[in-house]
Design a protein around this motif. Structure first.
Motif, PDB file in Angstrom:
ATOM      1  N   VAL A   1       0.598  -1.401   0.234  1.00 28.03           N
ATOM      2  CA  VAL A   1      -0.089  -0.133  -0.401  1.00 28.03           C
ATOM      3  C   VAL A   1       0.795   1.325   0.232  1.00 28.03           C
ATOM      4  CG1 VAL A   1      -1.663   1.513   1.550  1.00 28.03           C
ATOM      5  CG2 VAL A   1      -1.763  -1.303   0.787  1.00 28.03           C
ATOM      6  N   ASP A   2       0.109   2.562  -0.800  1.00 31.12           N
ATOM      7  CA  ASP A   2       1.834   3.217  -1.118  1.00 31.12           C
ATOM      8  C   ASP A   2       1.223   4.607  -0.367  1.00 31.12           C
ATOM      9  OD1 ASP A   2       2.572   5.378  -2.522  1.00 31.12           O
ATOM     10  OD2 ASP A   2       3.604   4.726  -4.220  1.00 31.12           O
ATOM     11  N   VAL A   3       1.078   5.344   0.187  1.00 27.62           N
ATOM     12  CA  VAL A   3       0.951   6.063   1.055  1.00 27.62           C
ATOM     13  C   VAL A   3       1.535   7.375   1.234  1.00 27.62           C
ATOM     14  CG1 VAL A   3      -0.650   7.405   2.749  1.00 27.62           C
ATOM     15  CG2 VAL A   3      -0.503   4.464   2.948  1.00 27.62           C
ATOM     16  N   THR A   4       0.445   8.523   0.111  1.00 32.99           N
ATOM     17  CA  THR A   4       1.170   9.737   0.222  1.00 32.99           C
ATOM     18  C   THR A   4       0.863  10.868   0.918  1.00 32.99           C
ATOM     19  OG1 THR A   4       1.971   9.772  -2.198  1.00 32.99           O
ATOM     20  CG2 THR A   4       1.268  11.607  -1.293  1.00 32.99           C
TER      21      THR A   4
ATOM     22  N   GLU B   1       7.765   1.737   5.022  1.00 32.38           N
ATOM     23  CA  GLU B   1       9.143   1.771   4.646  1.00 32.38           C
ATOM     24  C   GLU B   1       8.987   3.359   4.543  1.00 32.38           C
ATOM     25  OE1 GLU B   1      10.572  -0.320   2.010  1.00 32.38           O
ATOM     26  OE2 GLU B   1      11.123  -2.164   3.336  1.00 32.38           O
ATOM     27  N   PRO B   2       9.362   4.554   4.702  1.00 34.02           N
ATOM     28  CA  PRO B   2       9.855   5.752   4.685  1.00 34.02           C
ATOM     29  C   PRO B   2      10.115   6.264   3.071  1.00 34.02           C
ATOM     30  CG  PRO B   2      10.934   5.830   5.825  1.00 34.02           C
ATOM     31  CD  PRO B   2      10.503   4.856   5.974  1.00 34.02           C
ATOM     32  N   ARG B   3       9.537   7.116   1.707  1.00 32.19           N
ATOM     33  CA  ARG B   3      10.242   7.209   1.005  1.00 32.19           C
ATOM     34  C   ARG B   3      10.187   8.361   0.570  1.00 32.19           C
ATOM     35  NH1 ARG B   3      10.848   2.675   1.342  1.00 32.19           N
ATOM     36  NH2 ARG B   3      10.992   1.033  -0.293  1.00 32.19           N
ATOM     37  N   THR B   4      11.062   9.240  -0.432  1.00 28.86           N
ATOM     38  CA  THR B   4      10.958  10.853  -0.887  1.00 28.86           C
ATOM     39  C   THR B   4       9.750  10.991  -1.501  1.00 28.86           C
ATOM     40  OG1 THR B   4      12.331  10.086  -2.691  1.00 28.86           O
ATOM     41  CG2 THR B   4      13.302  10.552  -1.280  1.00 28.86           C
ATOM     42  N   ALA B   5       9.127  11.849  -2.259  1.00 29.43           N
ATOM     43  CA  ALA B   5       8.013  12.137  -2.583  1.00 29.43           C
ATOM     44  C   ALA B   5       7.924  11.302  -3.773  1.00 29.43           C
ATOM     45  CB  ALA B   5       8.451  13.682  -3.022  1.00 29.43           C
ATOM     46  N   ASP B   6       8.822  11.324  -4.634  1.00 32.43           N
ATOM     47  CA  ASP B   6       8.930  10.320  -5.228  1.00 32.43           C
ATOM     48  C   ASP B   6       9.182   8.908  -5.609  1.00 32.43           C
ATOM     49  OD1 ASP B   6      11.205  10.530  -5.388  1.00 32.43           O
ATOM     50  OD2 ASP B   6      12.535  11.550  -6.766  1.00 32.43           O
ATOM     51  N   GLY B   7       9.467   8.267  -4.391  1.00 29.45           N
ATOM     52  CA  GLY B   7       9.037   7.309  -4.196  1.00 29.45           C
ATOM     53  C   GLY B   7      10.702   6.635  -4.467  1.00 29.45           C
ATOM     54  N   GLY B   8      11.710   7.545  -3.600  1.00 30.49           N
ATOM     55  CA  GLY B   8      12.870   7.177  -4.259  1.00 30.49           C
ATOM     56  C   GLY B   8      13.298   6.913  -2.644  1.00 30.49           C
ATOM     57  N   TRP B   9      14.429   6.203  -2.365  1.00 33.89           N
ATOM     58  CA  TRP B   9      15.207   5.970  -0.494  1.00 33.89           C
ATOM     59  C   TRP B   9      14.850   6.975   0.034  1.00 33.89           C
ATOM     60  CZ3 TRP B   9      14.585   1.224   0.614  1.00 33.89           C
ATOM     61  CH2 TRP B   9      15.100   0.053  -0.736  1.00 33.89           C
TER      62      TRP B   9
ATOM     63  N   ALA C   1       8.474  11.476   6.560  1.00 26.01           N
ATOM     64  CA  ALA C   1       8.631  11.649   5.141  1.00 26.01           C
ATOM     65  C   ALA C   1       7.559  11.686   4.144  1.00 26.01           C
ATOM     66  CB  ALA C   1       8.885   9.980   5.161  1.00 26.01           C
ATOM     67  N   PRO C   2       7.456  12.389   3.164  1.00 25.27           N
ATOM     68  CA  PRO C   2       5.900  12.457   2.402  1.00 25.27           C
ATOM     69  C   PRO C   2       5.324  11.230   1.794  1.00 25.27           C
ATOM     70  CG  PRO C   2       7.755  13.137   1.079  1.00 25.27           C
ATOM     71  CD  PRO C   2       8.814  12.279   2.327  1.00 25.27           C
ATOM     72  N   ARG C   3       6.011  10.844   1.667  1.00 33.32           N
ATOM     73  CA  ARG C   3       5.463   8.855   1.116  1.00 33.32           C
ATOM     74  C   ARG C   3       5.704   7.431   2.196  1.00 33.32           C
ATOM     75  NH1 ARG C   3       5.816   8.327  -5.274  1.00 33.32           N
ATOM     76  NH2 ARG C   3       5.277   6.726  -5.354  1.00 33.32           N
ATOM     77  N   TYR C   4       4.834   6.553   2.086  1.00 35.86           N
ATOM     78  CA  TYR C   4       5.531   5.734   3.065  1.00 35.86           C
ATOM     79  C   TYR C   4       5.081   4.419   1.424  1.00 35.86           C
ATOM     80  CZ  TYR C   4       6.193   8.204   6.646  1.00 35.86           C
ATOM     81  OH  TYR C   4       6.957   8.931   7.899  1.00 35.86           O
ATOM     82  N   LEU C   5       6.331   3.021   1.916  1.00 40.49           N
ATOM     83  CA  LEU C   5       5.306   2.178   1.493  1.00 40.49           C
ATOM     84  C   LEU C   5       5.232   1.140   2.293  1.00 40.49           C
ATOM     85  CD1 LEU C   5       5.216   0.897  -1.574  1.00 40.49           C
ATOM     86  CD2 LEU C   5       7.409   0.318  -2.117  1.00 40.49           C
TER      87      LEU C   5
END
Length: 453
Positions: free
Chosen positions: A352-355, A370-378, A387-391
């Motif tokens: 589940v990809d959460v922004t 897991e935390p991610r950058t806004a574009d999905g990077g590490w 973090a702005p996004r989570y996987l």
């Protein structure tokens, strides 16, 4: 450099079944796009040969399955030359070569016209049969060594690192289980056969046979002997157990060269919630005798069911003032009718990809995310929050109608009317849609903060 070999089957019983098994990777991806590496693969990784008879029938020979592979899928590799050196087997074992090998003394050069990329082709290219030499004592040991070369279609010469197979002479039973073909396109409620047989390739009898099944939740075995005993394997969730272990003991003697078979047919019936199912079968002697080649003591009956599982996600709508912290309860639900389990690979059934909505900061997140950058990077920070996004990894199995809660605590830094964050269900890896999900429309949702009136 010896490349690890994988066994013929991945068995759920080798560890806690609920945790799943991750197949051992044979090699890492090449560091450069144009780099490549040639490998010699041998299965089994070591040979234990039954002692030869001084007179009378000899034990069955053992097959050593050799093949070549390479790393870079972008390359086409041809003209494989596998040199097999058996000088270390003098007085210990004898070898019979297949047609694509040209023997000369204690070596043979075996030709492999096209070398597949690792993981793309499991076909045995060089099946070599080995048996203990007459007069070789129990405990005698030796080694088969390999060298290999191949050429890419661009002209690059590839050379395999050092590789070998250790060979030992022993005495005992060797129960080799017959492979079970997979069943695909099976309807819920249907029944498939699960025949079990094993030939004793050793030089000693198996005094009693133990058959162990690990059965995934969507199958029920029928026709088992009265003495079979079943119990849940590994940890489940409440009354639901993803795998059942069944032990069956048979008081029979299987002499060298003879075959054990079940006294009555065993079948597997598919439940209404079946999807990706399997029965792992293991056979061993009951008298505690060491099996000479345990790598071939098991097999897997894979059953793929024609069924669907409707995965869905739900977001949240929340109202809060600046400085307040609220909980956005993101949820995943399997609407069924099938359960989904990746017990073999140990991969999550999905992610589940959460922004995070603008104007908010995640101050607490689920452990599976897991935390991610806004574009999905590490996310480089050691702190998981902010973090702005989570996987978020889902479990490796979900029952039909099961819900997974993913609570996010969000601090409102700035009130943004109608601030929206995305909730997207994705496959565990890659971008291909989940093949069993019939309704992708409910695979997306939103987190809305301070919606407009």
């Amino acid at each position: 450099m010896k490349k690890p070999s994988t066994g013929r089957v991945t068995r759920l019983g080798a560890c806690a079944a609920v945790a799943g098994l991750v197949t051992v990777g044979l090699t890492a991806a090449p560091a450069l796009a144009d780099s490549d590496q040639l490998w010699v693969n041998a299965s089994p990784w070591q040979l234990v040969l039954p002692k030869a008879s001084d007179a009378g029938p000899q034990p069955a020979p053992t097959t050593l399955s050799l093949s070549l592979s390479h790393d870079n899928v972008a390359n086409q590799v041809v003209d494989g030359r596998l040199t097999v050196d058996i000088s270390g087997l003098a007085g210990i074992a004898e070898v019979t070569w297949p047609e694509n090998c040209a023997p000369a003394g204690t070596t043979a050069v075996c030709s492999v016209a096209e070398v597949p990329a690792s993981g793309n082709d499991s076909t045995v290219k060089v099946p070599v049969t080995v048996r203990a030499a007459v007069g070789a004592a129990v405990g005698a040991s030796g080694r088969i060594s390999y060298q290999a070369t191949a050429t890419t279609t661009t002209g690059e010469q590839l050379t395999a690192g050092e590789n070998w197979t250790d060979v030992r002479v022993a005495s005992g039973p060797d129960l080799s289980v017959a492979a079970l073909p997979p069943s695909t396109g099976v309807a819920p409620g249907a029944t498939v056969p699960v025949p079990v047989s094993a030939v004793n390739k050793g030089d000693q009898p198996a005094n009693g046979v133990q058959v162990t099944y690990y059965v995934t939740r969507g199958l029920t075995l029928d026709g088992l002997a009265p003495q079979c005993v079943s119990a849940p394997a590994g940890e489940g969730e409440g009354p639901i157990h993803p795998v059942t272990k069944i032990d069956c003991a048979y008081d029979v003697v299987v002499a060298p060269g003879e075959t054990f078979a079940l006294p009555s047919p065993v079948t597997a019936t598919v439940a209404a919630y079946g999807l990706y199912e399997r029965v792992d079968v293991g056979v061993q002697a009951r008298d505690g005798a060491e099996d000479l080649q345990p790598e071939d003591n098991g097999t897997v009956k894979a059953v793929t069911v024609t069924n669907t599982a409707d995965f869905a996600v739900r977001g949240a709508r929340l109202t809060a003032a600046a400085g307040e912290t609220v909980t956005a309860q993101v949820t995943f639900r399997n609407r069924g009718p099938a359960w989904v389990a990746n017990l073999s690979s140990g991969e999550p059934v999905g992610r589940v990809d959460v922004t995070v909505p603008p104007g908010a900061t995640a101050t607490a997140v689920p452990d599976a995310c897991e935390p991610r950058t806004a574009d999905g990077g590490w996310w480089e920070s050691e702190v998981r929050t902010g973090a702005p996004r989570y996987l978020c990894n889902l479990p490796i199995w979900v029952a039909e109608k099961q819900t997974v809660a993913l609570p996010f605590q969000l601090r409102i830094d700035t009130v943004v009317t109608g601030a929206k964050g995305a909730v997207v269900l994705t496959p565990p890896y890659g971008t291909e849609p989940l093949p069993f999900d019939p309704n992708p429309a409910n695979d997306k949702a939103r987190i809305v903060l301070n919606p407009a009136a």
